[in-house]
Design a protein around this motif. Structure first.
Motif, PDB file in Angstrom:
ATOM      1  N   GLU A 167      14.839  10.746  12.654  1.00 49.00           N
ATOM      2  CA  GLU A 167      16.101  10.009  12.526  1.00 49.00           C
ATOM      3  C   GLU A 167      15.904   8.607  11.977  1.00 49.00           C
ATOM      4  O   GLU A 167      16.852   7.847  11.866  1.00 49.00           O
ATOM      5  CB  GLU A 167      16.807   9.892  13.879  1.00 49.00           C
ATOM      6  CG  GLU A 167      17.148  11.193  14.542  1.00 49.00           C
ATOM      7  CD  GLU A 167      16.347  11.406  15.807  1.00 49.00           C
ATOM      8  OE1 GLU A 167      16.446  10.583  16.725  1.00 49.00           O
ATOM      9  OE2 GLU A 167      15.596  12.387  15.857  1.00 49.00           O
ATOM     10  N   TYR A 169      13.934   6.196  13.412  1.00 50.74           N
ATOM     11  CA  TYR A 169      13.556   5.195  14.393  1.00 50.74           C
ATOM     12  C   TYR A 169      12.037   5.107  14.473  1.00 50.74           C
ATOM     13  O   TYR A 169      11.323   6.038  14.114  1.00 50.74           O
ATOM     14  CB  TYR A 169      14.084   5.570  15.773  1.00 50.74           C
ATOM     15  CG  TYR A 169      15.574   5.555  15.874  1.00 50.74           C
ATOM     16  CD1 TYR A 169      16.280   4.365  15.733  1.00 50.74           C
ATOM     17  CD2 TYR A 169      16.290   6.714  16.151  1.00 50.74           C
ATOM     18  CE1 TYR A 169      17.652   4.340  15.841  1.00 50.74           C
ATOM     19  CE2 TYR A 169      17.663   6.702  16.260  1.00 50.74           C
ATOM     20  CZ  TYR A 169      18.337   5.509  16.101  1.00 50.74           C
ATOM     21  OH  TYR A 169      19.680   5.483  16.224  1.00 50.74           O
ATOM     22  N   THR A 170      11.581   3.971  14.984  1.00 49.05           N
ATOM     23  CA  THR A 170      10.141   3.837  15.210  1.00 49.05           C
ATOM     24  C   THR A 170       9.852   4.133  16.672  1.00 49.05           C
ATOM     25  O   THR A 170      10.511   3.608  17.548  1.00 49.05           O
ATOM     26  CB  THR A 170       9.682   2.413  14.896  1.00 49.05           C
ATOM     27  OG1 THR A 170      10.285   2.026  13.682  1.00 49.05           O
ATOM     28  CG2 THR A 170       8.188   2.343  14.775  1.00 49.05           C
ATOM     29  N   GLU A 171       8.881   4.950  16.925  1.00 43.48           N
ATOM     30  CA  GLU A 171       8.482   5.235  18.293  1.00 43.48           C
ATOM     31  C   GLU A 171       6.993   5.026  18.413  1.00 43.48           C
ATOM     32  O   GLU A 171       6.249   5.225  17.452  1.00 43.48           O
ATOM     33  CB  GLU A 171       8.827   6.682  18.664  1.00 43.48           C
ATOM     34  CG  GLU A 171      10.195   6.803  19.269  1.00 43.48           C
ATOM     35  CD  GLU A 171      10.407   8.130  19.959  1.00 43.48           C
ATOM     36  OE1 GLU A 171       9.463   8.940  20.016  1.00 43.48           O
ATOM     37  OE2 GLU A 171      11.518   8.346  20.447  1.00 43.48           O
ATOM     38  N   TYR A 172       6.591   4.635  19.592  1.00 43.93           N
ATOM     39  CA  TYR A 172       5.155   4.444  19.804  1.00 43.93           C
ATOM     40  C   TYR A 172       4.632   5.595  20.627  1.00 43.93           C
ATOM     41  O   TYR A 172       5.143   5.894  21.698  1.00 43.93           O
ATOM     42  CB  TYR A 172       4.906   3.107  20.489  1.00 43.93           C
ATOM     43  CG  TYR A 172       5.234   1.970  19.580  1.00 43.93           C
ATOM     44  CD1 TYR A 172       4.277   1.447  18.737  1.00 43.93           C
ATOM     45  CD2 TYR A 172       6.532   1.464  19.511  1.00 43.93           C
ATOM     46  CE1 TYR A 172       4.595   0.426  17.858  1.00 43.93           C
ATOM     47  CE2 TYR A 172       6.860   0.447  18.637  1.00 43.93           C
ATOM     48  CZ  TYR A 172       5.888  -0.070  17.813  1.00 43.93           C
ATOM     49  OH  TYR A 172       6.196  -1.073  16.941  1.00 43.93           O
TER      50      TYR A 172
ATOM     51  N   GLN B 148       9.278   0.930  24.888  1.00 45.09           N
ATOM     52  CA  GLN B 148       8.945  -0.493  24.843  1.00 45.09           C
ATOM     53  C   GLN B 148       9.678  -1.226  23.721  1.00 45.09           C
ATOM     54  O   GLN B 148       9.963  -2.392  23.828  1.00 45.09           O
ATOM     55  CB  GLN B 148       7.436  -0.681  24.632  1.00 45.09           C
ATOM     56  CG  GLN B 148       6.602  -0.360  25.831  1.00 45.09           C
ATOM     57  CD  GLN B 148       6.130   1.089  25.801  1.00 45.09           C
ATOM     58  OE1 GLN B 148       6.475   1.828  24.896  1.00 45.09           O
ATOM     59  NE2 GLN B 148       5.367   1.484  26.795  1.00 45.09           N
ATOM     60  N   ASN B 149       9.966  -0.517  22.638  1.00 41.92           N
ATOM     61  CA  ASN B 149      10.513  -1.186  21.463  1.00 41.92           C
ATOM     62  C   ASN B 149      12.016  -1.007  21.391  1.00 41.92           C
ATOM     63  O   ASN B 149      12.540  -0.421  20.460  1.00 41.92           O
ATOM     64  CB  ASN B 149       9.841  -0.638  20.210  1.00 41.92           C
ATOM     65  CG  ASN B 149       9.885   0.877  20.185  1.00 41.92           C
ATOM     66  OD1 ASN B 149       9.841   1.510  21.236  1.00 41.92           O
ATOM     67  ND2 ASN B 149      10.005   1.455  19.019  1.00 41.92           N
ATOM     68  N   ASP B 152      14.095  -1.815  18.263  1.00 41.08           N
ATOM     69  CA  ASP B 152      14.132  -0.907  17.125  1.00 41.08           C
ATOM     70  C   ASP B 152      15.312   0.051  17.195  1.00 41.08           C
ATOM     71  O   ASP B 152      15.706   0.643  16.201  1.00 41.08           O
ATOM     72  CB  ASP B 152      12.839  -0.080  17.068  1.00 41.08           C
ATOM     73  CG  ASP B 152      11.665  -0.917  16.645  1.00 41.08           C
ATOM     74  OD1 ASP B 152      11.905  -2.089  16.318  1.00 41.08           O
ATOM     75  OD2 ASP B 152      10.543  -0.411  16.637  1.00 41.08           O
ATOM     76  N   TYR B 153      15.838   0.251  18.391  1.00 45.39           N
ATOM     77  CA  TYR B 153      16.923   1.211  18.571  1.00 45.39           C
ATOM     78  C   TYR B 153      18.292   0.550  18.580  1.00 45.39           C
ATOM     79  O   TYR B 153      19.267   1.148  18.190  1.00 45.39           O
ATOM     80  CB  TYR B 153      16.746   1.961  19.891  1.00 45.39           C
ATOM     81  CG  TYR B 153      15.551   2.872  19.926  1.00 45.39           C
ATOM     82  CD1 TYR B 153      15.679   4.181  19.501  1.00 45.39           C
ATOM     83  CD2 TYR B 153      14.324   2.428  20.358  1.00 45.39           C
ATOM     84  CE1 TYR B 153      14.592   5.029  19.520  1.00 45.39           C
ATOM     85  CE2 TYR B 153      13.238   3.263  20.379  1.00 45.39           C
ATOM     86  CZ  TYR B 153      13.369   4.569  19.955  1.00 45.39           C
ATOM     87  OH  TYR B 153      12.303   5.404  19.973  1.00 45.39           O
TER      88      TYR B 153
END
Ligand code: SF4
Lengths: 570, 190
Positions: A167, A169-172, B148-149, B152-153
């Motif tokens: 989508e 988004y950035t995920e870790y 954690q980020n 970003d969302y």
């Protein structure tokens, strides 16, 4: 009166060879390793012959060095005697599987589901082994096992990498390396389960039934949890609960922190009762260390824990009133205004409003300020008069009585069976209070009553809570009169490493019985911390309580339980 | 469109009016014109501040406690700290709110729900991240279940650090947000 060694000998004579290993810690604590084939029979024996009618929870432990897993069943009694039996069952680490107690004890259901999703231990004969706290994407990675790879490894500095999701988004995440996938350390294909939605939709039997969602964000809920009710017309036919929306993995995180750092996390388990959580953890560690708490520190702890109980009950009652009164927020505001006074008392000692980290191993962080007794003496009578006013108000208000009487009735029998705790249990007429059952600190010297209700309906539960505030005020007054001068910390330095050992320690949280099971392997970090929270047990009893009530009563019943989902999810 | 196209006016006055201007526009165009034109004119003149003034003084927030900070949010919205003074009232449904207060940790299981709530709020909307957890994961920074980020969302407008921040800090954050609304410096144009 039964004591631990009698219980042990009774098991040994009834099932020769079933007890593989045992330790009688004191009159009140029995540790025994039971043959995994006999566990069901032993539990039946305990319940039928020895009055162990309170299944208090279970914990999983991963002993990676010994290549085995352990399930610890915690058994106690509702007042018949004061022994807590910790029964361990061992299972190999490959394809771990033990017998389920869920058919014997109704409330074992959730505890076993939790152990299954966290450790991957299978429970033979469990009625529905579905995920409880975790989201679907994490099922199959067994996060509480010691070799779980998802954590950033602080020693090697390995960190998560950023991945862009479909989508955008950035995920870790911590992607499994190809070698891991090949070695089978990571489950390549997640096992498939019917989702919560699918499970509840299966229950719809006719066209006249529908499912109503309350939550996860809802005016009713004090934190996110999902309560779905299957309704036909105005009546609820069945309730479904989905929890884990704020599951933080505190128990796992505490394994990665030093002993002292762990206190910080106990604060954040149930943030309206952080002092009793602190106490529970510190008490367990003190037990392993064999530390004596100086008397003054014991009094300070009691005073603060009771203050914390008062503010927690106030916010709980306020929340309940918002739900039933609905109109604006007036009753809620009254409770919050009173609570602020208690909070400022606590703040004058601990320096924080919610997250105190005040109780330390063997003592407390700092002494009471000089004018604390004076401040208490001016605030407490005021709170007392207010509470008396509230009690009177509720007793006299005909509308309130009509609305709340005989709503959500839990009989004493049922309350014991479902393992509910705290004021909700006592409202049903069962005088079960950890301050009496498992007395800690200076509670045995203090004079107080255990408040019990008669009917176990919503009005009773709220009334119990309010009268408990009065009792707490009485306890604080006694403490202030008697508190001796002296040190507040042990003289010797607390060692960084805690000797190997284990302890189970129970305190009376504002919401009921809270227990912590702490294991040390001799290192500077806990090997395992298991929290047996009161609201976890209370939440589990909600769906059966809702069967057959009106939709309008759902919020009243849920509200009268005084929820704290954060502590249920941990 | 000239004024004489709409109503017949005496020629003398007609000439006079056509010379008048408002915000550099011929008055005639302003008086007899379409809604679009009115919007354009509002955008140009100081009258636009009225909208920002209204928005700034009615920032309703969503009652949505997620963590320890959620309890402080309760208190912030209640009598002792009285956010009502600043036009900030707790509401129970996202459809009636302007501000999302991110009051604690966002877990993997809650993230889709939270996104839904955010989408349900009508524009213009703002987001305040409260506490270390909502900013960066806080004490749970290495948990397997915490996001954690968050930034970003969600387009976060104000960050309020603390664990938990005191209600006074909430007020300060709110005032900062109001300042931001007044300046029209936030990320979305509306
Ligand atoms: S920032 Fe601290 S107080 Fe706030 S939710 Fe996170 S842990 Fe709780």
């Amino acid at each position: 009166m039964t004591n631990a060694s009698e219980v042990l000998s009774s098991i040994q004579s009834a099932f020769p060879g079933a007890v593989l290993d045992s330790r009688v810690e004191s009159d009140r604590r029995l540790w025994a390793t039971i043959d995994s084939k006999k566990i069901l029979d032993v539990c039946k024996h305990l319940t039928n012959k020895l009055n162990f009618d309170h299944y208090s929870g279970s914990a999983g432990v991963d002993w990676i060095a010994r290549n085995e897993m352990e399930v610890v069943e915690i058994m106690a009694s509702h007042g018949a005697h004061k022994v807590v039996a910790m029964l361990k069952v061992k299972t190999p680490r490959e394809n771990p599987s033990v017998k389920s107690l869920a058919n014997l004890y109704w409330n074992a259901n959730w505890y076993e589901r939790e152990i299954w999703e966290m450790f991957g231990i299978n429970f033979e004969g469990h009625p529905g082994l579905y995920p409880l706290l975790l989201s679907d994407q994490l099922i199959g990675s067994w996060p509480w096992r010691k070799d779980f790879k998802g954590y950033p490894d602080l020693t090697t500095g390995e960190r998560a990498v950023a991945i862009t999701t479909p989508e955008g988004y950035t995920e870790y995440r911590f992607p499994p390396t190809p070698a891991e996938v090949e070695a089978g350390a990571v489950v390549a294909e997640r096992p498939k389960y019917p989702t919560f939605r699918e499970r509840e939709e299966r229950e719809i039997k006719s066209d006249s039934e529908m499912i109503m969602h309350l939550g996860p964000q809802h005016a009713m809920v004090p934190g996110p949890f999902l309560l779905d009710v299957l309704v036909e017309g105005e009546r609820v036919k069945k309730g479904f609960l989905d929890v884990g929306y704020i599951h933080k993995g505190i128990e796992k995180i505490m394994e990665n922190r030093t002993w002292l750092q762990g206190i910080v996390y106990t604060d954040r388990m149930c943030y309206v009762a952080s002092l009793s959580n602190n106490e529970c953890y510190c008490g367990a560690v003190e037990k392993i260390l064999g530390l004596e708490v100086p008397e003054r520190a014991q009094y300070i702890r009691v005073i603060l824990e009771e203050l914390s109980r008062i503010q927690s009950h106030l916010i709980g009652t306020g929340e309940f009133l918002t739900l039933v009164a609905g109109v604006g927020y007036a009753p809620w505001q009254y409770m919050i205004i009173d609570r602020e006074r208690i909070i400022s008392l606590i703040e004058s000692v601990t320096g924080a409003r919610l997250t105190h980290t005040f109780v330390r191993f063997g003592g407390v962080r700092n002494d009471l300020p000089d004018d604390f007794a004076e401040k208490c003496k001016s605030t407490l009578p005021y709170i007392k008069s207010r509470i008396n006013e509230f009690i009177e108000l509720f007793a006299q208000d005909a509308i309130y009585q009509k609305r709340m009487e005989n709503v959500g009735v839990l009989s004493a029998e049922d309350a014991k069976r479902v393992g509910i705790a705290g004021p909700a249990l006592r409202a049903s007429g069962v005088a079960y209070d950890m301050r009496v059952e498992d007395p800690i600190l200076v509670y045995p010297d203090l004079d107080f009553k255990v408040i019990v209700g008669t009917k176990g309906d919503c009005a009773d539960r709220v009334d119990c809570r309010l009268r408990e505030i009065l009792e707490s005020i009485y306890i604080i007054e006694q403490c202030l009169d008697r508190i001796p001068a002296g040190p507040i910390k042990p003289e010797a330095k607390i060692p960084k490493k805690v000797p190997a050992g284990e302890a189970y320690y129970r305190v009376e949280d504002p919401r009921g019985e809270m227990g912590m099971y702490v294991i040390s392997d001799g290192g500077d970090k806990p090997y395992r911390v298991k929290v047996r929270g009161p609201f976890y047990a209370t939440l589990q009893t909600l769906p059966p309580l809702l069967e057959g009530v009106y939709i309008a009563d759902v919020v009243a019943i849920a509200g009268s339980m005084d929820g704290c989902p954060s502590e249920a999810d941990r | 469109m000239g004024i004489s196209d709409v109503i017949p006016v005496p020629v003398a006055i007609d000439d006079e009016i056509e010379k008048w201007t408002i915000f550099g526009q011929p008055v005639a165009e302003v008086w007899f014109t379409t809604t679009e034109k009115i919007h354009q004119i509002i955008e140009m003149g100081p009258i636009k501040n009225i909208f920002n003034w209204g928005r700034k003084n009615s920032v309703y927030f969503l009652m949505q406690p997620m963590g320890c900070c959620g309890v402080e949010m309760f208190v912030f919205g209640a009598a002792p700290y009285d956010s009502d003074r600043f036009g900030c009232i707790p509401r129970n449904t996202p459809r009636q709110t302007d501000v999302m207060i991110m009051s604690g940790y966002i877990t993997r299981k809650y993230l889709p729900v939270f996104k839904n709530l955010w989408e349900e709020m009508p524009e213009p909307k703002w987001c305040i991240a409260i506490g270390e957890c909502a900013i960066s994961g806080g004490p749970f920074y290495d948990s397997y279940n915490i996001i954690q980020n968050t930034a970003d969302y969600f387009p976060i407008d104000v960050f309020i650090p603390g664990c938990p921040p005191r209600p006074e800090q909430f007020l300060e954050g709110l005032i900062n947000l109001q300042e931001k609304i007044k300046q029209r410096k936030d990320k979305r144009d509306y």
